[in-house]
Motif scaffolding. Structure first.
Motif: not given
Length: 429
Positions: A106-109, A117-119, A123-129, A159-164
């Protein structure tokens, strides 16, 4: 034994996800096609149109009522469980693949983010979306489809940029897909199904149905239809490191999403005219351009410190700072200019691959996470290393997504060494 069980659990859930997803998307495509191809000229009383079709050796006659038939039929087929089980199996896959090993998958090296927090972010992004999407659809913006689509696109790519920035490339893509999938299933559960239940209840109680609810359900169904192709790409994207492994993976996702929506729009409108037929060659050209700009020859070196590459996601701050003191942080300008690359020979390469890669990619992996080599990818022998040189370059040198989470702490010099060996023809003699 645990790795073997996890692998089969992953397989079982993924199989369910694919089966139910195909059923859901297939139904979406079919009903949009049906709606677009109804014969609306002089329909009989109470109908908005009908359609004759032949399939599988039989001839079918389908009719659509303006609102509802005078009497409810005894057998009425509902289309909902495909959506629900696709979403539930998708969330289960997130849990098994990404959330059971967040530091690895999950978490970027190099990103100091607690696994919990990553989890929570995922999950929070799905609800917020879904909440944001639903609010925008019910706002005045919802009456301007093109503008609504543009705003949604910008928010999803943001969101994609933030996740990256915090997630691995694969995890970033999958979580964008999870947001879209949650929006789609939310449309079914909170909008489409209530509209259908209200319609059925009106028929049963012999009252006049509210035409606004079915219209709203139809609109959300259209939204789901346009989401399908980007989601399908995301579902298969983990096989293509040139996309999620790129430094600009969020832009690549944006480009592919635009092309997918254009193609879907052509198929949704071709019944009316072929004025959007240009989207098909445009999409083909767009994919060629993306393939060109993501090729290793055109990819700019990522500005990643060696310390960030070398440390697994669970490394603490003190360890990273100590590594920074001992290791230069400037990226290597090119393979040719690297001292390590200049002294490349297969004996050194073989040693690096055995130390950093065959922990997992062996006929008998020593890593407790795998009971068999992932994707059947093995690097036990020199012949296997040479045969897989292109994939090694894509995953280890160009995108640097392997080893996963850099769990074996491959250094930048080692990556340059492998890159130089491959550039010289991957000789093993």
């Amino acid at each position: 034994m645990e790795a073997h069980f996890t692998e089969w659990l992953n397989l079982g859930i993924r199989w369910i996800h694919m089966i139910t997803g195909v059923a859901w998307i297939g139904a979406s495509f079919y009903f949009v096609w049906l709606e677009n191809n109804l014969n609306r000229s002089n329909p009989r009383d109470g109908l908005s149109g009908d359609l004759w079709a032949i399939h599988g050796g039989g001839i079918y006659h389908l009719e659509k009522y303006k609102l509802a038939p005078p009497k409810m039929p005894e057998n009425l087929h509902w289309f909902k469980w495909e959506a629900y089980f696709t979403w539930l199996s998708g969330v289960a896959l997130l849990l098994v693949v990404y959330y059971l090993n967040p530091s690895l998958y999950l978490i970027k090296p190099g990103v100091e983010l607690a696994p919990a927090m990553g989890i929570a972010i995922g999950l929070g992004s799905m609800l917020a979306g879904y909440v944001i999407y639903h609010f925008l659809c019910d706002s005045p913006l919802g009456k301007r489809p093109a503008l609504l689509g543009a705003v949604l696109f910008v928010l999803i790519i943001a969101a994609a940029y933030g996740f990256s920035l915090i997630f691995s490339g694969r995890a970033a893509y999958i979580h964008v897909g999870a947001i879209i999938g949650t929006i789609m299933v939310g449309n079914v559960f909170f909008t489409i199904m209530p509209a259908q239940r209200a319609l059925v209840k009106a028929i049963e109680t012999n009252t006049t149905p509210d035409p606004l609810l079915p219209a709203k359900g139809l609109l959300r169904s259209r939204h789901n239809n346009y989401f399908t192709l980007p989601v399908l790409f995301i579902m298969i994207s983990n096989h293509f490191p040139s996309t999620y492994g790129s430094q600009y993976n969020w832009l690549i996702l944006a480009g592919i999403a635009i092309l997918a929506v254009l193609v879907r729009h052509y198929f949704n409108t071709r019944h009316d005219s072929n004025k959007f037929v240009w989207t098909l060659p445009a999409a083909a050209l767009g994919m060629i351009c993306l393939a060109y700009v993501t090729s290793p020859a055109n990819r700019a070196p990522a500005a990643i410190s060696v310390a960030a590459v070398e440390q697994p996601a669970s490394t603490n701050t003190a360890q990273v700072e100590a590594s920074n003191e001992a290791t230069p942080t400037e990226p290597v300008a090119s393979e040719a200019a690297s001292p390590a690359a200049g002294n490349a020979d297969f004996a050194k390469v073989e040693s690096v691959i055995h130390e950093r890669c065959t922990v997992c990619h062996s006929v008998t992996p020593s890593s407790p996470m795998f009971s068999a080599p992932p994707a059947g990818f093995m690097l036990d022998t020199p012949e296997q290393m040479k045969a897989q040189a292109a994939k090694i370059h894509a995953q280890t040198v160009a995108s640097q997504i392997m080893p996963l989470g850099n769990i074996t702490q491959m250094t930048q010099d080692e990556r340059d060494l492998i890159g130089s060996w491959i550039a010289k023809g991957a000789q093993i003699n």
